[in-house]
Design an enzyme around this catalytic site. Structure first.
Site, mmCIF file in Angstrom:
data_model
loop_
_atom_site.group_PDB
_atom_site.id
_atom_site.type_symbol
_atom_site.label_atom_id
_atom_site.label_comp_id
_atom_site.label_asym_id
_atom_site.label_seq_id
_atom_site.Cartn_x
_atom_site.Cartn_y
_atom_site.Cartn_z
ATOM 1 N N ARG A 112 12.352 -5.067 5.810
ATOM 2 C CA ARG A 112 11.684 -3.799 5.168
ATOM 3 C C ARG A 112 12.481 -2.732 5.867
ATOM 4 O O ARG A 112 12.758 -2.561 7.085
ATOM 5 C CB ARG A 112 10.336 -3.831 5.420
ATOM 6 C CG ARG A 112 9.805 -2.361 5.190
ATOM 7 C CD ARG A 112 8.329 -2.201 5.172
ATOM 8 N NE ARG A 112 7.377 -2.400 6.125
ATOM 9 C CZ ARG A 112 6.190 -2.336 6.351
ATOM 10 N NH1 ARG A 112 5.249 -2.243 5.130
ATOM 11 N NH2 ARG A 112 5.451 -2.276 7.422
ATOM 12 N N ARG A 171 -0.417 -7.867 13.972
ATOM 13 C CA ARG A 171 -1.225 -6.895 12.965
ATOM 14 C C ARG A 171 -1.792 -7.907 11.959
ATOM 15 O O ARG A 171 -2.910 -7.176 11.422
ATOM 16 C CB ARG A 171 -0.020 -5.821 12.051
ATOM 17 C CG ARG A 171 0.579 -5.040 13.180
ATOM 18 C CD ARG A 171 1.947 -4.436 12.956
ATOM 19 N NE ARG A 171 2.145 -3.913 11.469
ATOM 20 C CZ ARG A 171 2.996 -3.693 10.895
ATOM 21 N NH1 ARG A 171 4.208 -4.615 11.059
ATOM 22 N NH2 ARG A 171 3.004 -3.223 9.511
ATOM 23 N N LYS A 199 0.643 -1.364 -0.092
ATOM 24 C CA LYS A 199 0.018 0.006 0.000
ATOM 25 C C LYS A 199 0.889 1.024 -0.085
ATOM 26 O O LYS A 199 0.688 2.162 -0.744
ATOM 27 C CB LYS A 199 -0.991 -0.115 1.164
ATOM 28 C CG LYS A 199 -1.956 -1.132 1.270
ATOM 29 C CD LYS A 199 -2.838 -1.058 2.394
ATOM 30 C CE LYS A 199 -2.226 -0.938 3.944
ATOM 31 N NZ LYS A 199 -1.625 -2.063 4.203
ATOM 32 N N ARG A 234 -9.635 1.197 8.104
ATOM 33 C CA ARG A 234 -9.245 0.098 8.357
ATOM 34 C C ARG A 234 -10.162 -0.749 9.489
ATOM 35 O O ARG A 234 -10.055 -2.001 9.998
ATOM 36 C CB ARG A 234 -7.828 -0.040 9.461
ATOM 37 C CG ARG A 234 -6.807 -0.210 8.593
ATOM 38 C CD ARG A 234 -5.669 -0.071 9.502
ATOM 39 N NE ARG A 234 -4.398 -0.732 8.776
ATOM 40 C CZ ARG A 234 -3.199 -0.212 8.709
ATOM 41 N NH1 ARG A 234 -2.850 0.860 8.916
ATOM 42 N NH2 ARG A 234 -2.082 -1.058 8.049
ATOM 43 N N ARG A 277 11.264 -0.443 11.053
ATOM 44 C CA ARG A 277 9.909 -0.066 11.992
ATOM 45 C C ARG A 277 9.686 -0.919 13.145
ATOM 46 O O ARG A 277 10.129 -2.042 13.029
ATOM 47 C CB ARG A 277 8.682 -0.126 11.299
ATOM 48 C CG ARG A 277 8.362 0.961 10.473
ATOM 49 C CD ARG A 277 7.163 0.966 9.238
ATOM 50 N NE ARG A 277 5.886 0.367 10.159
ATOM 51 C CZ ARG A 277 4.966 0.282 9.367
ATOM 52 N NH1 ARG A 277 4.650 0.630 8.387
ATOM 53 N NH2 ARG A 277 3.863 -0.383 10.258
#
Ligand code: AMP
Length: 219
Positions: free
Chosen positions: A131, A175, A17, A92, A164
Site C-alpha cells: 500500500r 492493528r 475505508k 473504533r 505508512r
C-alpha cells in the site's frame, strides 16, 4: 429517493475505508473525515496532539478515547458537517460510538448508516503489504493492483506517495488484533439500532462503492 447522508465506515485496516470515504464523499458531495490521516498530519506538523499520538500510531495501538473524541467533536462541530459526512476511522471503540451519538444528538443529527466492510484476513494482508498513501490528500494506492499513473505521485493532487510506517508486518498484526478486540460491541451497537449495513469488502473498489450506494440510497 431520500438521501441519508450521515455515514460511518467500519472495518479492519485494509478493508477499503479510506478509498471508499474519498469516492463516497465525491459522489454524495459530502465532506469526509479520515481520523488516522488527521493524526498523521498532526505528527508531521509536530503539534502537541501529534507528539502524543505518535507513540500509539507507531505501535498500532488506539489513541486514547478522550483525545480522539475531542478531535472528532471539534471537527464535526464545523459548519461544513451540518448536513452530512462520511466518517472513516471513527468510531473504533464502543465508547466512541456512544459519544458520537451524544455529540450529534445535541443538534438534531444522527448516524444514518454504519457501513461495515467485511474482508478476509489474507486479503487485508495482501492489500497492506504494497500500500502507498498520498501524504497530502490521503488517497490510497497499491503498487500492484492500483498503481498511480506516475510512480510515487498522487493522481488526484500534487502530493507525493509514501508507505505508512504502521504498514509493516508486526504493526499490522497488532492493528488487526486491536480491531478484533474492539469491533464486536460496535457492530452490535449499530445492529440494535438497525443502522448496520454489511458489505462484502473483498470485491473491487468500484463494486464496493456500488453496493454501499445501493444501501445508502435504499435501492
Ligand atoms: P488508520 O489510518 O485509520 O488506519 O488509523 C491509523 C492509526 O490512527 C490507528 O492505528 C490509531 O493509532 C489511530 N486512530 C485512528 N482512528 C482512531 C480512533 N477512532 N481511535 C483511536 N485511535 C485511532
Amino acid at each position: 429517493m431520500e438521501m441519508s447522508p450521515f455515514l460511518v465506515l467500519l472495518g479492519p485496516p485494509g478493508s477499503g475505508k479510506g478509498t471508499q470515504a474519498i469516492v463516497l464523499s465525491e459522489q454524495l458531495k459530502l465532506p469526509h473525515v479520515n481520523v488516522g490521516e488527521m493524526f498523521r498530519e498532526a505528527i508531521r506538523a509536530e503539534t502537541p496532539v501529534g507528539v502524543m499520538a505518535k507513540q500509539y500510531l507507531d505501535k498500532g495501538e488506539l489513541v486514547p478515547d478522550a483525545v480522539v473524541i475531542r478531535l472528532v467533536g471539534e471537527t464535526l462541530a464545523q459548519a461544513g458537517f451540518a448536513k452530512g459526512f462520511v466518517l472513516d476511522g471513527f468510531p473504533r471503540t464502543l465508547l466512541q460510538a456512544e459519544e458520537l451519538e451524544n455529540l450529534l444528538k445535541s443538534d438534531g443529527r444522527r448516524v444514518e448508516h454504519a457501513v461495515s466492510l467485511k474482508v478476509t484476513e489474507d486479503r487485508v494482508l495482501e492489500r497492506l503489504t504494497l500500500r502507498k498513501v498520498c501524504t497530502q490528500c490521503g488517497a490510497v494506492y497499491h503498487e500492484k493492483y492500483s498503481p498511480p499513473k506516475v510512480q510515487n505521485q498522487c493522481d488526484r493532487c500534487p502530493g507525493a506517495l509514501s508507505t505508512r510506517g504502521d504498514d509493516n508486518p508486526e504493526v499490522v498484526e497488532k492493528r488487526l488484533r486491536v480491531y478484533e478486540r474492539e469491533f464486536r460491541p460496535i457492530i452490535d451497537f449499530y445492529k440494535k439500532k438497525k443502522l448496520l449495513r454489511e458489505i462484502d469488502g473483498n470485491q473491487s473498489p468500484e463494486q464496493v462503492t456500488v453496493q454501499i450506494l445501493k444501501q445508502v440510497k435504499g435501492g
